[in-house]
Scaffold this motif. Structure first.
Motif, PDB file in Angstrom:
ATOM      1  N   GLU A  31      78.752  54.036  94.251  1.00  0.00           N
ATOM      2  CA  GLU A  31      78.384  52.637  94.016  1.00  0.00           C
ATOM      3  C   GLU A  31      77.222  52.507  93.027  1.00  0.00           C
ATOM      4  N   VAL A  32      76.239  53.391  93.230  1.00  0.00           N
ATOM      5  CA  VAL A  32      75.041  53.329  92.398  1.00  0.00           C
ATOM      6  C   VAL A  32      75.356  53.710  90.959  1.00  0.00           C
ATOM      7  N   ALA A  33      76.238  54.706  90.818  1.00  0.00           N
ATOM      8  CA  ALA A  33      76.616  55.135  89.477  1.00  0.00           C
ATOM      9  C   ALA A  33      77.428  54.044  88.783  1.00  0.00           C
ATOM     10  N   SER A  34      78.357  53.420  89.517  1.00  0.00           N
ATOM     11  CA  SER A  34      79.228  52.435  88.869  1.00  0.00           C
ATOM     12  C   SER A  34      78.427  51.189  88.464  1.00  0.00           C
ATOM     13  N   ASN A  35      77.320  50.942  89.166  1.00  0.00           N
ATOM     14  CA  ASN A  35      76.477  49.809  88.770  1.00  0.00           C
ATOM     15  C   ASN A  35      75.405  50.202  87.752  1.00  0.00           C
ATOM     16  N   GLY A  36      75.283  51.506  87.512  1.00  0.00           N
ATOM     17  CA  GLY A  36      74.280  51.985  86.574  1.00  0.00           C
ATOM     18  C   GLY A  36      72.856  51.803  87.066  1.00  0.00           C
ATOM     19  N   TRP A  37      72.676  51.824  88.407  1.00  0.00           N
ATOM     20  CA  TRP A  37      71.352  51.571  88.957  1.00  0.00           C
ATOM     21  C   TRP A  37      70.445  52.793  88.952  1.00  0.00           C
ATOM     22  N   LEU A  38      71.056  53.969  89.096  1.00  0.00           N
ATOM     23  CA  LEU A  38      70.255  55.187  89.241  1.00  0.00           C
ATOM     24  C   LEU A  38      71.111  56.355  88.769  1.00  0.00           C
ATOM     25  N   GLY A  39      70.537  57.226  87.922  1.00  0.00           N
ATOM     26  CA  GLY A  39      71.288  58.374  87.439  1.00  0.00           C
ATOM     27  C   GLY A  39      71.476  59.414  88.527  1.00  0.00           C
ATOM     28  N   GLU A  40      72.389  60.350  88.241  1.00  0.00           N
ATOM     29  CA  GLU A  40      72.700  61.412  89.203  1.00  0.00           C
ATOM     30  C   GLU A  40      71.452  62.216  89.574  1.00  0.00           C
ATOM     31  N   ALA A  41      70.696  62.595  88.545  1.00  0.00           N
ATOM     32  CA  ALA A  41      69.492  63.399  88.793  1.00  0.00           C
ATOM     33  C   ALA A  41      68.434  62.589  89.528  1.00  0.00           C
ATOM     34  N   ASP A  42      68.318  61.301  89.179  1.00  0.00           N
ATOM     35  CA  ASP A  42      67.370  60.422  89.874  1.00  0.00           C
ATOM     36  C   ASP A  42      67.698  60.327  91.357  1.00  0.00           C
ATOM     37  N   LEU A  43      69.006  60.288  91.633  1.00  0.00           N
ATOM     38  CA  LEU A  43      69.434  60.183  93.024  1.00  0.00           C
ATOM     39  C   LEU A  43      69.004  61.432  93.797  1.00  0.00           C
ATOM     40  N   LEU A  44      69.217  62.587  93.189  1.00  0.00           N
ATOM     41  CA  LEU A  44      68.795  63.855  93.822  1.00  0.00           C
ATOM     42  C   LEU A  44      67.289  63.864  94.054  1.00  0.00           C
ATOM     43  N   ASP A  45      66.545  63.419  93.044  1.00  0.00           N
ATOM     44  CA  ASP A  45      65.088  63.352  93.198  1.00  0.00           C
ATOM     45  C   ASP A  45      64.733  62.472  94.376  1.00  0.00           C
ATOM     46  N   PHE A  46      65.475  61.373  94.480  1.00  0.00           N
ATOM     47  CA  PHE A  46      65.133  60.467  95.562  1.00  0.00           C
ATOM     48  C   PHE A  46      65.498  61.020  96.925  1.00  0.00           C
ATOM     49  N   VAL A  47      66.577  61.833  96.981  1.00  0.00           N
ATOM     50  CA  VAL A  47      66.908  62.487  98.256  1.00  0.00           C
ATOM     51  C   VAL A  47      65.716  63.331  98.707  1.00  0.00           C
ATOM     52  N   CYS A 123      82.602  66.629  97.951  1.00  0.00           N
ATOM     53  CA  CYS A 123      82.780  66.188  96.569  1.00  0.00           C
ATOM     54  C   CYS A 123      81.451  65.763  95.956  1.00  0.00           C
ATOM     55  N   ALA A 124      80.665  64.997  96.734  1.00  0.00           N
ATOM     56  CA  ALA A 124      79.361  64.550  96.230  1.00  0.00           C
ATOM     57  C   ALA A 124      78.476  65.751  95.908  1.00  0.00           C
ATOM     58  N   ALA A 125      78.509  66.755  96.775  1.00  0.00           N
ATOM     59  CA  ALA A 125      77.679  67.938  96.562  1.00  0.00           C
ATOM     60  C   ALA A 125      78.098  68.678  95.297  1.00  0.00           C
ATOM     61  N   VAL A 126      79.415  68.756  95.065  1.00  0.00           N
ATOM     62  CA  VAL A 126      79.889  69.451  93.858  1.00  0.00           C
ATOM     63  C   VAL A 126      79.437  68.715  92.598  1.00  0.00           C
ATOM     64  N   THR A 127      79.597  67.389  92.588  1.00  0.00           N
ATOM     65  CA  THR A 127      79.155  66.623  91.407  1.00  0.00           C
ATOM     66  C   THR A 127      77.655  66.802  91.180  1.00  0.00           C
ATOM     67  N   MET A 128      76.896  66.801  92.277  1.00  0.00           N
ATOM     68  CA  MET A 128      75.455  66.964  92.137  1.00  0.00           C
ATOM     69  C   MET A 128      75.111  68.355  91.643  1.00  0.00           C
ATOM     70  N   ALA A 129      75.848  69.341  92.135  1.00  0.00           N
ATOM     71  CA  ALA A 129      75.614  70.716  91.682  1.00  0.00           C
ATOM     72  C   ALA A 129      75.810  70.814  90.179  1.00  0.00           C
ATOM     73  N   MET A 130      76.812  70.094  89.665  1.00  0.00           N
ATOM     74  CA  MET A 130      77.057  70.113  88.215  1.00  0.00           C
ATOM     75  C   MET A 130      75.835  69.594  87.448  1.00  0.00           C
TER      76      MET A 130
ATOM     77  N   ILE B 159      62.881  71.034  92.585  1.00  0.00           N
ATOM     78  CA  ILE B 159      63.247  70.370  93.845  1.00  0.00           C
ATOM     79  C   ILE B 159      64.746  70.086  93.923  1.00  0.00           C
ATOM     80  N   ARG B 160      65.341  69.699  92.789  1.00  0.00           N
ATOM     81  CA  ARG B 160      66.761  69.337  92.811  1.00  0.00           C
ATOM     82  C   ARG B 160      67.642  70.447  93.368  1.00  0.00           C
ATOM     83  N   ALA B 161      67.351  71.678  92.956  1.00  0.00           N
ATOM     84  CA  ALA B 161      68.155  72.810  93.435  1.00  0.00           C
ATOM     85  C   ALA B 161      67.979  72.965  94.943  1.00  0.00           C
ATOM     86  N   ALA B 162      66.738  72.736  95.418  1.00  0.00           N
ATOM     87  CA  ALA B 162      66.483  72.870  96.852  1.00  0.00           C
ATOM     88  C   ALA B 162      67.157  71.758  97.645  1.00  0.00           C
TER      89      ALA B 162
END
Lengths: 187, 233
Positions: A31-47, A123-130, B159-162
Protein backbone atom coordinates in the motif's frame (compact mmCIF):
# COMPACT_ATOMS: atom_id res chain seq x y z
CA UNK A 1 -7.85 14.56 0.74
CA UNK A 2 -4.58 13.08 1.92
CA UNK A 3 -6.14 12.69 5.36
CA UNK A 4 -9.06 10.73 4.05
CA UNK A 5 -6.72 8.60 1.97
CA UNK A 6 -4.50 7.89 4.97
CA UNK A 7 -7.51 6.92 7.03
CA UNK A 8 -8.93 4.68 4.34
CA UNK A 9 -5.63 2.97 3.53
CA UNK A 10 -4.87 2.18 7.14
CA UNK A 11 -8.46 1.13 7.76
CA UNK A 12 -8.01 -1.40 4.96
CA UNK A 13 -4.68 -2.54 6.39
CA UNK A 14 -6.20 -2.94 9.86
CA UNK A 15 -9.15 -4.85 8.48
CA UNK A 16 -7.11 -7.36 6.51
CA UNK A 17 -4.22 -8.08 8.83
CA UNK A 18 -4.43 -11.30 10.80
CA UNK A 19 -1.90 -12.26 13.42
CA UNK A 20 0.73 -10.29 15.25
CA UNK A 21 4.29 -9.23 14.67
CA UNK A 22 5.11 -8.64 11.06
CA UNK A 23 1.82 -9.91 9.65
CA UNK A 24 1.06 -6.32 8.71
CA UNK A 25 4.29 -5.83 6.79
CA UNK A 26 3.25 -7.15 3.35
CA UNK A 27 0.13 -4.98 3.21
CA UNK A 28 1.99 -1.92 4.47
CA UNK A 29 4.70 -2.52 1.92
CA UNK A 30 2.35 -2.82 -1.04
CA UNK A 31 0.00 0.00 0.00
CA UNK A 32 2.76 2.39 0.98
CA UNK A 33 4.72 1.72 -2.18
CA UNK A 34 1.70 2.11 -4.46
CA UNK A 35 0.95 5.48 -2.86
CA UNK A 36 4.59 6.53 -3.00
CA UNK A 37 4.56 7.41 0.69
CA UNK A 38 7.75 5.67 1.78
CA UNK A 39 10.54 3.92 -0.12
CA UNK A 40 11.50 0.30 0.43
CA UNK A 41 14.68 1.21 2.30
CA UNK A 42 12.86 3.84 4.37
CA UNK A 43 10.36 1.20 5.40
CA UNK A 44 13.16 -1.10 6.58
CA UNK A 45 14.73 1.78 8.50
CA UNK A 46 11.43 2.41 10.14
CA UNK A 47 11.03 -1.24 11.11
CA UNK A 48 14.27 -0.78 13.05
CA UNK A 49 12.90 2.37 14.70
CA UNK A 50 9.64 0.59 15.56
CA UNK A 51 11.57 -2.31 17.09
CA UNK A 52 13.55 0.08 19.26
CA UNK A 53 10.57 2.10 20.47
CA UNK A 54 7.79 0.82 22.72
CA UNK A 55 4.32 0.04 21.50
CA UNK A 56 2.66 -2.08 18.83
CA UNK A 57 4.31 -2.06 15.41
CA UNK A 58 1.02 -1.26 13.68
CA UNK A 59 0.52 1.93 15.66
CA UNK A 60 4.13 2.99 15.28
CA UNK A 61 4.12 2.66 11.50
CA UNK A 62 0.69 4.26 11.08
CA UNK A 63 1.72 7.24 13.19
CA UNK A 64 5.01 7.59 11.34
CA UNK A 65 3.62 7.42 7.81
CA UNK A 66 0.82 9.76 8.85
CA UNK A 67 3.34 12.26 10.24
CA UNK A 68 5.53 12.04 7.13
CA UNK A 69 2.67 12.66 4.73
CA UNK A 70 0.22 14.81 6.68
CA UNK A 71 1.69 16.10 9.94
CA UNK A 72 -0.13 15.73 13.24
CA UNK A 73 -3.59 15.35 11.74
CA UNK A 74 -2.19 12.84 9.24
CA UNK A 75 -0.83 10.77 12.14
CA UNK A 76 -4.17 10.94 13.84
CA UNK A 77 -6.08 9.81 10.74
CA UNK A 78 -3.73 6.91 9.97
CA UNK A 79 -3.71 5.68 13.57
CA UNK A 80 -7.47 5.98 13.89
CA UNK A 81 -7.80 4.08 10.63
CA UNK A 82 -5.65 1.17 11.75
CA UNK A 83 -7.31 0.94 15.18
CA UNK A 84 -10.97 1.29 14.19
CA UNK A 85 -11.59 -2.08 12.47
CA UNK A 86 -10.11 -3.93 15.45
CA UNK A 87 -12.10 -1.90 17.90
CA UNK A 88 -15.45 -2.42 16.18
CA UNK A 89 -14.89 -6.11 15.46
CA UNK A 90 -13.73 -6.93 18.99
CA UNK A 91 -16.71 -5.15 20.51
CA UNK A 92 -19.00 -7.33 18.41
CA UNK A 93 -17.00 -10.50 19.10
CA UNK A 94 -16.83 -9.81 22.85
CA UNK A 95 -20.61 -9.92 22.99
CA UNK A 96 -20.89 -13.25 21.18
CA UNK A 97 -17.55 -14.55 22.16
CA UNK A 98 -18.44 -18.13 23.12
CA UNK A 99 -20.22 -18.61 19.81
CA UNK A 100 -17.21 -17.07 18.11
CA UNK A 101 -14.72 -19.36 19.85
CA UNK A 102 -16.69 -22.48 18.88
CA UNK A 103 -17.47 -21.29 15.37
CA UNK A 104 -16.52 -23.68 12.57
CA UNK A 105 -16.61 -20.72 10.19
CA UNK A 106 -13.89 -18.85 12.10
CA UNK A 107 -11.83 -21.99 12.47
CA UNK A 108 -12.10 -22.75 8.76
CA UNK A 109 -11.15 -19.24 7.73
CA UNK A 110 -8.16 -19.29 10.07
CA UNK A 111 -7.01 -22.61 8.55
CA UNK A 112 -6.46 -20.69 5.34
CA UNK A 113 -5.27 -17.40 6.81
CA UNK A 114 -2.41 -18.68 8.98
CA UNK A 115 -0.38 -20.15 6.11
CA UNK A 116 -1.17 -17.35 3.66
CA UNK A 117 0.32 -14.81 6.06
CA UNK A 118 3.51 -16.88 6.01
CA UNK A 119 3.59 -16.79 2.22
CA UNK A 120 2.96 -13.03 2.12
CA UNK A 121 5.63 -12.20 4.70
CA UNK A 122 8.00 -14.48 2.80
CA UNK A 123 7.44 -12.41 -0.33
CA UNK A 124 7.86 -9.14 1.57
CA UNK A 125 11.12 -10.40 3.06
CA UNK A 126 12.47 -11.38 -0.36
CA UNK A 127 11.66 -7.97 -1.86
CA UNK A 128 13.29 -6.28 1.11
CA UNK A 129 16.34 -8.51 0.83
CA UNK A 130 16.72 -7.33 -2.77
CA UNK A 131 16.82 -3.68 -1.69
CA UNK A 132 19.25 -4.42 1.13
CA UNK A 133 21.71 -6.54 -0.78
CA UNK A 134 21.32 -5.09 -4.27
CA UNK A 135 20.28 -1.46 -3.94
CA UNK A 136 21.40 -0.75 -7.49
CA UNK A 137 19.70 -3.77 -9.06
CA UNK A 138 20.62 -7.43 -9.16
CA UNK A 139 24.30 -8.01 -9.88
CA UNK A 140 26.55 -11.01 -9.40
CA UNK A 141 29.65 -9.03 -8.47
CA UNK A 142 30.37 -9.14 -4.78
CA UNK A 143 31.09 -5.56 -3.77
CA UNK A 144 32.33 -4.89 -0.22
CA UNK A 145 28.94 -3.35 0.60
CA UNK A 146 27.10 -6.53 -0.41
CA UNK A 147 29.59 -8.66 1.52
CA UNK A 148 29.24 -6.61 4.69
CA UNK A 149 25.44 -6.62 4.44
CA UNK A 150 25.38 -10.39 4.01
CA UNK A 151 27.75 -10.83 6.96
CA UNK A 152 25.65 -8.59 9.23
CA UNK A 153 22.51 -10.41 8.14
CA UNK A 154 24.02 -13.83 8.87
CA UNK A 155 25.42 -12.75 12.22
CA UNK A 156 22.14 -11.13 13.25
CA UNK A 157 20.19 -14.22 12.23
CA UNK A 158 22.38 -16.49 14.35
CA UNK A 159 22.20 -14.02 17.23
CA UNK A 160 18.39 -13.86 17.34
CA UNK A 161 17.59 -17.44 16.38
CA UNK A 162 20.31 -19.36 18.17
CA UNK A 163 21.32 -17.13 21.09
CA UNK A 164 18.04 -15.24 21.57
CA UNK A 165 19.81 -11.88 21.72
CA UNK A 166 17.42 -8.98 22.29
CA UNK A 167 16.39 -7.27 19.01
CA UNK A 168 17.41 -3.82 20.27
CA UNK A 169 20.91 -5.06 21.05
CA UNK A 170 21.13 -6.57 17.57
CA UNK A 171 20.02 -3.28 15.99
CA UNK A 172 22.50 -1.26 18.03
CA UNK A 173 25.38 -3.59 17.13
CA UNK A 174 24.44 -3.45 13.46
CA UNK A 175 24.33 0.35 13.64
CA UNK A 176 27.82 0.44 15.17
CA UNK A 177 29.11 -1.91 12.49
CA UNK A 178 27.45 0.24 9.84
CA UNK A 179 29.14 3.40 11.09
CA UNK A 180 32.49 1.59 11.39
CA UNK A 181 32.22 0.29 7.83
CA UNK A 182 31.32 3.82 6.72
CA UNK A 183 34.62 5.14 8.05
CA UNK A 184 36.38 2.30 6.23
CA UNK A 185 34.71 3.44 3.01
CA UNK A 186 32.60 0.35 2.46
CA UNK A 187 29.28 2.03 1.59
CA UNK B 1 -27.17 -16.25 31.95
CA UNK B 2 -23.99 -15.72 30.08
CA UNK B 3 -24.55 -12.01 30.08
CA UNK B 4 -25.37 -11.94 33.76
CA UNK B 5 -22.11 -13.64 34.57
CA UNK B 6 -20.16 -11.16 32.57
CA UNK B 7 -21.89 -8.23 34.20
CA UNK B 8 -21.33 -9.56 37.69
CA UNK B 9 -17.68 -10.07 36.91
CA UNK B 10 -17.05 -6.50 35.85
CA UNK B 11 -18.02 -4.39 38.87
CA UNK B 12 -16.05 -6.67 41.19
CA UNK B 13 -14.21 -3.96 43.13
CA UNK B 14 -17.28 -1.78 43.66
CA UNK B 15 -20.12 -4.22 44.09
CA UNK B 16 -18.79 -7.18 46.04
CA UNK B 17 -21.87 -7.37 48.24
CA UNK B 18 -24.39 -7.69 45.45
CA UNK B 19 -22.10 -9.89 43.47
CA UNK B 20 -23.34 -13.05 45.17
CA UNK B 21 -26.99 -12.44 44.41
CA UNK B 22 -26.31 -11.87 40.75
CA UNK B 23 -25.48 -15.56 40.37
CA UNK B 24 -28.73 -16.91 41.84
CA UNK B 25 -32.02 -16.08 40.10
CA UNK B 26 -33.90 -15.68 43.40
CA UNK B 27 -37.01 -13.48 43.60
CA UNK B 28 -35.94 -9.93 44.24
CA UNK B 29 -32.70 -10.66 42.44
CA UNK B 30 -33.84 -8.34 39.68
CA UNK B 31 -34.09 -5.44 42.06
CA UNK B 32 -30.71 -6.11 43.55
CA UNK B 33 -29.33 -6.40 40.03
CA UNK B 34 -30.65 -2.96 39.32
CA UNK B 35 -28.88 -1.38 42.28
CA UNK B 36 -25.79 -3.34 41.37
CA UNK B 37 -26.02 -1.94 37.88
CA UNK B 38 -26.38 1.56 39.24
CA UNK B 39 -23.43 1.12 41.52
CA UNK B 40 -21.53 -0.49 38.68
CA UNK B 41 -22.22 2.49 36.46
CA UNK B 42 -20.77 4.80 39.05
CA UNK B 43 -17.62 2.76 39.26
CA UNK B 44 -17.47 2.07 35.52
CA UNK B 45 -15.83 5.40 34.84
CA UNK B 46 -13.31 4.83 37.61
CA UNK B 47 -12.62 1.32 36.33
CA UNK B 48 -12.28 2.62 32.79
CA UNK B 49 -9.73 5.20 33.93
CA UNK B 50 -7.83 2.51 35.79
CA UNK B 51 -7.78 0.34 32.69
CA UNK B 52 -6.55 3.33 30.73
CA UNK B 53 -3.60 3.80 33.08
CA UNK B 54 -2.69 0.12 33.06
CA UNK B 55 -2.76 -0.06 29.26
CA UNK B 56 -0.88 3.21 28.96
CA UNK B 57 1.85 1.62 31.05
CA UNK B 58 1.75 -1.54 28.92
CA UNK B 59 1.93 0.52 25.73
CA UNK B 60 4.83 2.56 27.06
CA UNK B 61 6.93 -0.38 28.21
CA UNK B 62 6.49 -3.21 25.71
CA UNK B 63 8.87 -3.47 22.84
CA UNK B 64 7.99 -5.67 19.91
CA UNK B 65 4.21 -5.53 19.80
CA UNK B 66 1.35 -7.85 20.69
CA UNK B 67 3.05 -11.04 21.74
CA UNK B 68 5.49 -9.26 24.01
CA UNK B 69 2.45 -7.67 25.60
CA UNK B 70 0.82 -10.92 26.71
CA UNK B 71 3.16 -11.44 29.67
CA UNK B 72 2.63 -7.88 30.89
CA UNK B 73 -1.15 -8.07 30.48
CA UNK B 74 -1.12 -11.29 32.47
CA UNK B 75 0.82 -9.70 35.31
CA UNK B 76 -0.93 -6.33 35.42
CA UNK B 77 -4.49 -7.24 34.50
CA UNK B 78 -4.88 -10.79 35.80
CA UNK B 79 -2.50 -11.03 38.76
CA UNK B 80 -2.37 -7.54 40.16
CA UNK B 81 -5.70 -5.94 39.27
CA UNK B 82 -7.68 -9.18 38.85
CA UNK B 83 -9.93 -7.67 36.16
CA UNK B 84 -9.89 -11.00 34.33
CA UNK B 85 -8.69 -14.47 35.24
CA UNK B 86 -5.63 -16.18 33.82
CA UNK B 87 -7.70 -18.56 31.73
CA UNK B 88 -9.52 -15.52 30.34
CA UNK B 89 -6.15 -14.33 29.07
CA UNK B 90 -5.78 -17.49 26.99
CA UNK B 91 -9.22 -16.91 25.47
CA UNK B 92 -8.42 -13.28 24.83
CA UNK B 93 -5.21 -14.18 23.02
CA UNK B 94 -7.04 -16.77 20.92
CA UNK B 95 -9.72 -14.26 19.93
CA UNK B 96 -7.17 -11.51 19.27
CA UNK B 97 -5.33 -13.84 16.92
CA UNK B 98 -8.36 -14.85 14.90
CA UNK B 99 -9.85 -11.39 14.42
CA UNK B 100 -8.45 -8.82 12.02
CA UNK B 101 -6.19 -6.03 13.24
CA UNK B 102 -3.11 -5.67 15.41
CA UNK B 103 -3.08 -8.15 18.29
CA UNK B 104 -2.21 -5.45 20.81
CA UNK B 105 -5.29 -3.41 19.92
CA UNK B 106 -7.52 -6.48 19.89
CA UNK B 107 -6.36 -7.51 23.34
CA UNK B 108 -6.72 -4.02 24.80
CA UNK B 109 -10.23 -3.62 23.40
CA UNK B 110 -11.26 -7.05 24.66
CA UNK B 111 -9.81 -6.68 28.17
CA UNK B 112 -11.30 -3.20 28.41
CA UNK B 113 -14.71 -4.50 27.43
CA UNK B 114 -14.53 -7.31 29.97
CA UNK B 115 -13.53 -4.86 32.69
CA UNK B 116 -15.78 -1.88 32.13
CA UNK B 117 -17.88 -2.37 29.02
CA UNK B 118 -17.68 -0.18 25.93
CA UNK B 119 -16.25 2.72 27.91
CA UNK B 120 -13.54 0.42 29.23
CA UNK B 121 -12.64 -0.82 25.77
CA UNK B 122 -12.38 2.76 24.53
CA UNK B 123 -10.06 3.79 27.34
CA UNK B 124 -7.97 0.61 27.18
CA UNK B 125 -7.40 1.08 23.45
CA UNK B 126 -6.64 4.76 23.86
CA UNK B 127 -4.17 3.87 26.61
CA UNK B 128 -2.26 1.33 24.56
CA UNK B 129 -2.13 3.61 21.50
CA UNK B 130 -1.19 6.90 23.13
CA UNK B 131 2.43 6.21 24.18
CA UNK B 132 3.34 4.94 20.69
CA UNK B 133 1.61 7.86 19.07
CA UNK B 134 3.37 10.48 21.17
CA UNK B 135 6.81 8.85 20.95
CA UNK B 136 6.72 8.20 17.22
CA UNK B 137 5.26 11.58 16.35
CA UNK B 138 8.04 13.32 18.27
CA UNK B 139 10.61 10.98 16.80
CA UNK B 140 9.51 11.66 13.22
CA UNK B 141 10.93 15.20 13.54
CA UNK B 142 14.22 13.91 14.91
CA UNK B 143 14.49 11.30 12.17
CA UNK B 144 13.89 13.90 9.46
CA UNK B 145 16.61 16.12 10.91
CA UNK B 146 19.24 13.43 11.14
CA UNK B 147 18.46 11.62 7.90
CA UNK B 148 21.13 13.44 5.96
CA UNK B 149 23.89 13.06 8.50
CA UNK B 150 26.54 10.79 6.98
CA UNK B 151 27.00 8.64 10.07
CA UNK B 152 23.27 8.08 10.45
CA UNK B 153 23.07 6.91 6.84
CA UNK B 154 25.92 4.49 7.48
CA UNK B 155 24.28 3.21 10.64
CA UNK B 156 21.06 2.49 8.78
CA UNK B 157 22.99 0.68 6.06
CA UNK B 158 24.10 -1.75 8.74
CA UNK B 159 20.74 -1.81 10.50
CA UNK B 160 18.79 -2.80 7.38
CA UNK B 161 20.59 -6.13 7.10
CA UNK B 162 19.91 -6.81 10.78
CA UNK B 163 16.23 -5.90 10.45
CA UNK B 164 15.95 -8.43 7.67
CA UNK B 165 17.18 -11.04 10.14
CA UNK B 166 14.55 -9.89 12.67
CA UNK B 167 11.85 -10.29 10.03
CA UNK B 168 13.12 -13.79 9.24
CA UNK B 169 13.03 -14.59 12.95
CA UNK B 170 9.44 -13.33 13.19
CA UNK B 171 8.58 -15.51 10.23
CA UNK B 172 10.15 -18.57 11.84
CA UNK B 173 8.16 -18.18 15.05
CA UNK B 174 4.94 -17.70 13.09
CA UNK B 175 5.74 -20.79 11.03
CA UNK B 176 6.27 -22.78 14.22
CA UNK B 177 2.84 -21.71 15.51
CA UNK B 178 1.11 -22.58 12.24
CA UNK B 179 -0.53 -26.04 12.17
CA UNK B 180 1.52 -28.27 9.94
CA UNK B 181 -0.31 -29.96 7.09
CA UNK B 182 -0.07 -30.44 3.34
CA UNK B 183 -2.86 -27.89 2.97
CA UNK B 184 -0.92 -25.27 4.96
CA UNK B 185 2.16 -25.86 2.86
CA UNK B 186 0.26 -25.52 -0.41
CA UNK B 187 -1.48 -22.32 0.72
CA UNK B 188 1.78 -20.78 1.93
CA UNK B 189 3.63 -21.60 -1.30
CA UNK B 190 0.78 -20.51 -3.59
CA UNK B 191 0.38 -17.26 -1.60
CA UNK B 192 4.09 -16.59 -1.89
CA UNK B 193 4.10 -17.15 -5.65
CA UNK B 194 0.96 -15.07 -6.14
CA UNK B 195 2.39 -12.26 -4.01
CA UNK B 196 5.58 -12.19 -6.09
CA UNK B 197 3.52 -12.20 -9.31
CA UNK B 198 1.17 -9.47 -8.07
CA UNK B 199 4.15 -7.37 -7.10
CA UNK B 200 6.27 -7.80 -10.21
CA UNK B 201 4.07 -8.79 -13.12
CA UNK B 202 0.41 -7.95 -12.70
CA UNK B 203 -0.54 -5.21 -10.28
CA UNK B 204 -3.21 -6.78 -8.16
CA UNK B 205 -3.97 -6.13 -4.52
CA UNK B 206 -2.71 -8.57 -1.89
CA UNK B 207 -6.18 -8.41 -0.36
CA UNK B 208 -7.35 -10.84 -3.05
CA UNK B 209 -4.80 -13.41 -1.88
CA UNK B 210 -5.96 -13.02 1.72
CA UNK B 211 -9.63 -13.32 0.75
CA UNK B 212 -8.87 -16.30 -1.49
CA UNK B 213 -6.93 -18.07 1.25
CA UNK B 214 -9.76 -17.52 3.74
CA UNK B 215 -12.22 -19.03 1.28
CA UNK B 216 -9.92 -22.00 0.55
CA UNK B 217 -9.50 -22.62 4.29
CA UNK B 218 -13.25 -22.59 4.77
CA UNK B 219 -13.94 -24.95 1.85
CA UNK B 220 -11.10 -27.24 2.93
CA UNK B 221 -12.28 -27.50 6.53
CA UNK B 222 -15.88 -28.18 5.45
CA UNK B 223 -14.70 -30.97 3.12
CA UNK B 224 -12.38 -32.34 5.81
CA UNK B 225 -15.18 -32.43 8.36
CA UNK B 226 -17.58 -34.08 5.91
CA UNK B 227 -15.17 -36.80 4.83
CA UNK B 228 -14.04 -37.28 8.41
CA UNK B 229 -17.64 -37.87 9.48
CA UNK B 230 -18.26 -40.13 6.51
CA UNK B 231 -15.29 -42.31 7.44
CA UNK B 232 -16.53 -42.43 11.02
CA UNK B 233 -19.91 -43.86 9.94
Amino acid sequence: MIFFKLFLTFFKIGLFTFGGGYAMLPLIQSEVASNGWLGEADLLDFVAVAESTPGPFAINIATYIGAETGGLFGSFCATLGVVLPSFIIILIVAKFYIAFRKSRLVEGVMTGLRPTVLGLIGCAAVTMAMTVFFPAGLTLTLTPAVGVSLAIFAAALVAVLRFKVHPILVILSAAALGVGCGYLGVW
Amino acid sequence: MKNKKKKSASPAPGGEGTDLSAGSPAPGGEEKDLTAARRARKSTLRLALEVFLVFFKIGAFTFGGGYAMIALIEREIAERKKYVTKSDILDIVAVAESTPGPIAINMATFVGYRTAGVLGSFFATLGVVLPSFIIIFALSFVLRQFKDVKQVRWAFNGIRAAVLALIVKGWVSMAKACPKSVFSLIVAVVSFVCAVLFDKVIHFSLLWIIAGAALCGLVYSVIRDKTGKGAGK
